[in-house]
Design a protein around this motif. Structure first.
Motif, short mmCIF file in Angstrom:
data_model
loop_
_atom_site.label_atom_id
_atom_site.label_comp_id
_atom_site.label_asym_id
_atom_site.label_seq_id
_atom_site.Cartn_x
_atom_site.Cartn_y
_atom_site.Cartn_z
N ARG A 117 0.83 -1.21 0.00
CA ARG A 117 0.00 0.00 0.00
C ARG A 117 0.87 1.26 0.00
O ARG A 117 0.60 2.21 -0.74
CB ARG A 117 -0.94 -0.01 1.21
CG ARG A 117 -2.09 -0.98 1.08
CD ARG A 117 -3.05 -0.90 2.25
NE ARG A 117 -2.55 -1.64 3.40
CZ ARG A 117 -2.78 -2.93 3.62
NH1 ARG A 117 -3.52 -3.63 2.76
NH2 ARG A 117 -2.32 -3.53 4.71
N ALA A 118 1.91 1.29 0.84
CA ALA A 118 2.78 2.46 0.93
C ALA A 118 3.48 2.74 -0.39
O ALA A 118 3.61 3.91 -0.81
CB ALA A 118 3.81 2.27 2.04
N VAL A 119 3.93 1.71 -1.07
CA VAL A 119 4.64 1.88 -2.34
C VAL A 119 3.69 2.37 -3.43
O VAL A 119 4.01 3.31 -4.18
CB VAL A 119 5.33 0.57 -2.76
CG1 VAL A 119 5.85 0.66 -4.19
CG2 VAL A 119 6.48 0.25 -1.81
N VAL A 159 -0.14 15.17 1.39
CA VAL A 159 -1.09 14.26 0.73
C VAL A 159 -0.67 12.81 0.97
O VAL A 159 -1.51 11.95 1.28
CB VAL A 159 -1.17 14.55 -0.78
CG1 VAL A 159 -1.95 13.44 -1.50
CG2 VAL A 159 -1.84 15.89 -1.04
N TYR A 160 0.62 12.53 0.81
CA TYR A 160 1.09 11.17 1.03
C TYR A 160 0.83 10.72 2.46
O TYR A 160 0.37 9.59 2.71
CB TYR A 160 2.58 11.08 0.70
CG TYR A 160 3.14 9.67 0.74
CD1 TYR A 160 2.49 8.61 0.10
CD2 TYR A 160 4.33 9.41 1.41
CE1 TYR A 160 3.02 7.32 0.14
CE2 TYR A 160 4.87 8.13 1.45
CZ TYR A 160 4.20 7.09 0.82
OH TYR A 160 4.72 5.82 0.84
N LEU A 176 9.75 16.08 3.03
CA LEU A 176 9.63 14.68 2.64
C LEU A 176 8.92 13.97 3.78
O LEU A 176 8.37 14.62 4.67
CB LEU A 176 11.00 14.07 2.34
CG LEU A 176 12.08 14.15 3.41
CD1 LEU A 176 12.97 12.90 3.36
CD2 LEU A 176 12.94 15.40 3.16
N THR A 177 8.90 12.64 3.77
CA THR A 177 8.15 11.92 4.79
C THR A 177 8.97 10.81 5.41
O THR A 177 9.96 10.33 4.84
CB THR A 177 6.87 11.30 4.19
OG1 THR A 177 7.23 10.26 3.28
CG2 THR A 177 6.02 12.34 3.48
N SER A 178 8.53 10.39 6.59
CA SER A 178 9.07 9.22 7.26
C SER A 178 7.90 8.27 7.49
O SER A 178 6.87 8.67 8.05
CB SER A 178 9.73 9.61 8.60
OG SER A 178 10.38 8.52 9.20
N VAL A 179 8.05 7.02 7.05
CA VAL A 179 6.96 6.05 7.04
C VAL A 179 7.34 4.87 7.93
O VAL A 179 8.45 4.36 7.85
CB VAL A 179 6.68 5.55 5.60
CG1 VAL A 179 5.44 4.68 5.57
CG2 VAL A 179 6.55 6.72 4.64
#
Length: 228
Positions: A40-42, A85-86, A127-130
């Motif tokens: 899902r994340a990808v 958004v991500y 950017l993001t950290s997941v």
């Protein structure tokens, strides 16, 4: 679930993942629900990267303009908009995520952008950290394929296991982006901090009666030599 991850799943003013816009976006990207969190994340990463245009000019930095739902309605945004958004998409399917804010030197900025921002250092790049498989991995769903092609760089890939932060070098070894300073990771956008920082470091590109948006223009026009 640990409290730290609960905060990284919360709906906020900017990461409004309960909105209809975010719900529809996720449903379109994951009609089958996805195999697992990594899948899902990808898939959401590539959808945000390439289905939402990257544009500096005209970026709306108001509170309303930075909500994930507003960005999805417009279909374009700055690194901060796309990262939010991500995060909204991730949190809507139960994947914790945080916003990462940095200062970077962009070696591929156009001459016009350099003039506007006062050089090639851009403050508050996002950017993001997941959180996947029990650890945090970084992802940058910002520069879409078209923009990368126009500016002669390779798009950033993300597989859910390795950090996706630095664009690949060109054959001539030229650097694309250099990270200079990290402001930290945030469960929500520190709006006033970012807006004040933009106004201070990039005053020439901030316009409008409330000084909360970037000047008009077009990155595509900058890259192709066409009029904006």
């Amino acid at each position: 679930m640990p409290e730290s991850l609960e905060h990284a799943l919360a709906a906020t003013e900017f990461i409004d993942h309960a909105s209809a816009e975010v719900g529809q976006f996720v449903a379109d990207v994951l009609p089958d629900g996805g195999r697992d969190d990594k899948d899902r994340a990808v898939r959401l990463y590539y959808a945000v990267r390439d289905k939402i245009g990257y544009e500096i000019y005209g970026a709306d930095l108001s509170r309303r303009g930075l909500t994930a739902s507003r960005t999805l309605r417009l279909g374009r945004g700055l690194c901060i908009h796309k990262s939010l958004v991500y995060l909204a998409a991730l949190r809507s399917v139960g994947i914790p995520g945080r916003l990462v804010l940095t200062d970077v030197r962009n070696h591929l900025a156009s001459d016009r952008i350099r003039t506007y921002i006062g050089g090639d250092v851009f403050h508050y790049h996002a950017l993001t950290s997941v959180h996947l498989d029990g650890r945090w991995v970084r992802a940058t769903p910002v520069f879409n394929k078209l923009m990368c092609r126009l500016y002669g760089i390779e798009p950033l890939e993300f597989d859910g296991t390795a950090d996706s932060v630095h664009h690949p070098y060109r054959g001539d070894g030229a650097r694309h982006m250099e990270f200079l300073h990290e402001h930290g990771e945030f469960d929500d956008l520190p709006h006033q901090q970012v807006l004040d920082g933009m106004r201070h470091h990039h005053p020439d590109i901030i316009v409008g009666p409330d000084r909360d948006r970037f000047a008009p223009g077009s990155l595509v026009a900058d890259a192709t030599g066409r009029s904006a």
